[in-house]
Design a protein around this motif. Structure first.
Motif, PDB file in Angstrom:
ATOM      1  N   SER A  12       0.848  -1.183   0.000  1.00 31.67           N
ATOM      2  CA  SER A  12       0.000   0.000   0.000  1.00 31.67           C
ATOM      3  C   SER A  12       0.888   1.238   0.000  1.00 31.67           C
ATOM      4  CB  SER A  12      -0.900  -0.041   1.226  1.00 31.67           C
ATOM      5  OG  SER A  12      -1.785   1.074   1.205  1.00 31.67           O
ATOM      6  N   ARG A  13       0.236   2.414   0.096  1.00 27.74           N
ATOM      7  CA  ARG A  13       1.010   3.659   0.125  1.00 27.74           C
ATOM      8  C   ARG A  13       0.372   4.614   1.127  1.00 27.74           C
ATOM      9  NH1 ARG A  13      -1.942   7.390  -3.268  1.00 27.74           N
ATOM     10  NH2 ARG A  13      -3.414   6.262  -4.590  1.00 27.74           N
TER      11      ARG A  13
ATOM     12  N   SER B 130      10.426  -2.397  -5.414  1.00 26.21           N
ATOM     13  CA  SER B 130      10.398  -3.556  -4.515  1.00 26.21           C
ATOM     14  C   SER B 130       8.992  -4.113  -4.313  1.00 26.21           C
ATOM     15  CB  SER B 130      11.021  -3.195  -3.157  1.00 26.21           C
ATOM     16  OG  SER B 130      10.187  -2.329  -2.407  1.00 26.21           O
ATOM     17  N   THR B 131       7.976  -3.300  -4.604  1.00 23.31           N
ATOM     18  CA  THR B 131       6.603  -3.754  -4.333  1.00 23.31           C
ATOM     19  C   THR B 131       5.649  -3.606  -5.522  1.00 23.31           C
ATOM     20  OG1 THR B 131       5.988  -1.550  -3.546  1.00 23.31           O
ATOM     21  CG2 THR B 131       6.760  -3.132  -1.885  1.00 23.31           C
ATOM     22  N   GLY B 132       6.078  -2.835  -6.542  1.00 21.15           N
ATOM     23  CA  GLY B 132       5.166  -2.574  -7.662  1.00 21.15           C
ATOM     24  C   GLY B 132       4.052  -1.609  -7.311  1.00 21.15           C
ATOM     25  N   VAL B 133       4.187  -0.896  -6.194  1.00 23.15           N
ATOM     26  CA  VAL B 133       3.171   0.081  -5.799  1.00 23.15           C
ATOM     27  C   VAL B 133       3.401   1.402  -6.536  1.00 23.15           C
ATOM     28  CG1 VAL B 133       2.373   1.545  -3.891  1.00 23.15           C
ATOM     29  CG2 VAL B 133       2.686  -0.913  -3.536  1.00 23.15           C
TER      30      VAL B 133
ATOM     31  N   ALA C 162      -5.816   0.718  -7.976  1.00 23.94           N
ATOM     32  CA  ALA C 162      -5.389   2.096  -8.222  1.00 23.94           C
ATOM     33  C   ALA C 162      -3.924   2.312  -7.852  1.00 23.94           C
ATOM     34  CB  ALA C 162      -6.258   3.068  -7.422  1.00 23.94           C
ATOM     35  N   ASP C 163      -3.360   1.390  -7.077  1.00 26.14           N
ATOM     36  CA  ASP C 163      -1.973   1.537  -6.612  1.00 26.14           C
ATOM     37  C   ASP C 163      -1.007   0.655  -7.403  1.00 26.14           C
ATOM     38  OD1 ASP C 163      -3.202   3.041  -4.676  1.00 26.14           O
ATOM     39  OD2 ASP C 163      -2.856   1.625  -3.035  1.00 26.14           O
TER      40      ASP C 163
END
Lengths: 385, 385
Positions: free
Chosen positions: A119-120, A146-149, A305-306
């Motif tokens: 998440s962000r 590292s997360t694709g966020v 959306a993230d």
């Protein structure tokens, strides 16, 4: 027919696959770094970066320096922050921790605003943080490798301008420039730092960045000298301005071969509307993400959306091990990356889908990779529930 | 037949002309920076550097980092010196001033020992300076690219060990490694920093260095953290050790293409005895210097013992202007460099004679350049007195 020998398709979130013409530019015969031919090539390259970042303000300043994406952090931390300055670092994974380390090295005080993995930080929390303390800079990792966020920049910028208008908004765009929409002027960004080997599609070895006139003024108004020598804007600013004005200039020797490759890559990118480029990346990303869902797998970035458009971070099924799956995929001719976020590195893989692998219709890298993932997972014992 | 298109021979003191195979390695298809194939290439490259620097101590530590030669100064100044430390900088031209700036950036206190242009500080003066103050480091520019002055390292090292044994001896070898004899172990050097694009014969874009076990210990015993993030040995040391042990490792993305080119270049260099390589450079240099003398011209380096073997800095006759002569030579297919030492930049030119231009017997670069210089000078109105 590609001029490259057959090799597995490199589908990690950078370095990516490169176009033939870009790789051929890497073999350019040797030229003087201050001779008119190369000065012109470098100058044009800097000017093209203005188009890539969508900035038409004359006060915006591009930098291209031999180094890696990491060097961009030093460029920000050693020039735009001063010892004792507070910096708000939005955390979406591995890279915010390192950027914070970099700020500490140069004496400023990073405060990290952390979100759960995948998440962000949300706007209300950011607003609260900005109201609690005066921050000289706010940094955000546009796509966290590292997360694709994916972090949303437009709303963030509006928030910063409303709540803390003097705070400079700095974007770590290492894994986003060239694959994600970035409107430098319209979104009133103050700095975007990136590297050559991801969405821009040029081999690794260059730190590439764009700073606003406001950021450059902040640098010029420093009370203390820059904290770094090699990453000092004092040393580089006149050099970049001279090259773009087609005047020879020297601080440290640039890499003519890498600059030629970057010139070729930017020429290719800018030969078509950027909106088209971003749309193609979105489409390819949707195809990958649908395949992941169809396989019954989850992404690290849980909210659609993230989710980045140039990469996908995928949780492996419980019984599948990274060191088992990746060599299986390699044998099928595709290279994926393992996990990077230290808390869960062994539990996921990363699939990069940027640049020619998605924009070149003669390539079938993405389809082959999806197919390899399906077959590979079943070969290592995974059956969709 | 060369695979490079016809182009003027680049005979500046770096970048130099590159071998076909080295340039072809620059076009290597994309590979993961942490995949086994590239990790092995990088590891071998680091090990080959030990041979190039003539060090067999296991404690010696090579570093290869995306950047330029300038980054080597940060590596020294941000890791081996601490704020407040005194550093003695031997000055032979442009580069000592900049290295001193770099030390100041990171808080140490450089004292410059200056020699007249074209000369170098002499051992008795250096001895006096070392006895007056305790210096943490002493730096010397092995070949000063701005003047063509060669510093003698063996006697300097003996002096330092005798008078101030704790002082680390650091060599700026940007314009010497690969073209001048360097015996890292035998001469008890503590650090040699260089770049890829000169005597090593690989395109620009890499900072290359070797540090002694003693230098690494000095780093490990720091009381304060390193002054730089991108140039931090704390960040890079484990990476270099892992790559050389053929283990994947990540701090910042290296440039696989540049590392492949460096690997090719080092393989070529080490395929013959180094003593032979240095002898060929000395011979070519003697030929150039004799031609210069025969033309009635003087070198900046007045004493023959102080003259570099990889370049020659030549005073122009009174009536000949640099901006008149260099384009004339360019038309004849050779590229020389103008002056760089700010006090006399308009009065001299620089002729680089390193790498394949002297070692490849299929090339006639040096003979063509000497001939072009003779003809060019007479065409712009110079007659030997």
């Amino acid at each position: 027919m590609s001029s490259q020998p057959p090799h597995p398709a490199l589908l990690i979130p950078g370095p990516i696959e490169f176009d033939d013409a870009v790789l051929q530019s890497m073999s350019h015969y040797s030229e003087s770094h201050v001779g008119p031919a190369f000065v012109s090539t470098f100058g044009d390259t800097l000017s093209m970066l203005r188009k890539l970042f969508q900035t038409s303000h004359a006060s915006s300043q591009p930098f291209v320096i031999s180094g890696s994406g990491t060097l961009g952090w030093d460029l920000v931390a050693a020039n735009l922050a001063e010892p004792g300055d507070d910096v708000l670092v939005l955390h979406t994974g591995y890279f915010a921790d390192s950027f914070a380390d970099c700020f500490e090295t140069y004496g400023s005080r990073p405060t990290q605003l952390k979100a759960p993995i995948g998440s962000r930080p949300q706007l209300p929390e950011i607003e609260k943080a900005l109201k609690e303390k005066k921050y000289k800079l706010l940094t955000v990792t546009h796509v966290d490798t590292s997360t694709g966020v994916l972090s949303e920049l437009k709303g963030l910028s509006e928030l910063v301008r409303r709540v803390s208008p003097e705070t400079l908004l700095i974007v770590d765009g290492v894994c986003s420039v060239g694959s994600e929409e970035i409107e430098f002027d319209k979104w009133q960004l103050d700095g975007v730092i990136t590297a050559s080997q991801k969405g821009i599609g040029c081999p690794a070895g260059l730190s590439i960045s764009m700073f606003s006139g406001r950021a450059i003024e902040t640098f010029k108004n420093r009370k203390t000298p820059p904290g770094s020598y090699f990453a000092s804007m004092k040393n580089w600013l006149p050099i970049m301005q001279n090259y773009e004005a087609k005047k020879p200039s020297y601080f440290a020797t640039p890499s003519p071969q890498l600059i030629h490759a970057l010139n070729t890559s930017l020429t290719q990118i800018l030969s078509k509307p950027l909106s088209e480029r971003f749309a193609i990346h979105r489409e390819a990303s949707q195809k990958v993400k649908k395949a992941v869902t169809d396989l019954g797998l989850r992404q690290l970035a849980s909210d659609s959306a993230d989710q980045a458009n140039g990469m996908t971070a995928i949780y492996l099924p419980e019984n599948v091990k990274v060191p088992e799956l990746l060599p299986n995929l390699f044998k099928k001719g595709v290279v994926f990356a393992g996990g990077l976020h230290k808390d869960i590195a062994a539990k996921y893989i990363r699939f990069g889908h940027m640049g020619v692998s998605v924009t070149d219709s003669n390539r079938d890298d993405i389809d082959r990779a999806i197919k390899a993932l399906e077959t590979g997972l079943s070969e290592v014992g995974y059956q969709k529930a």
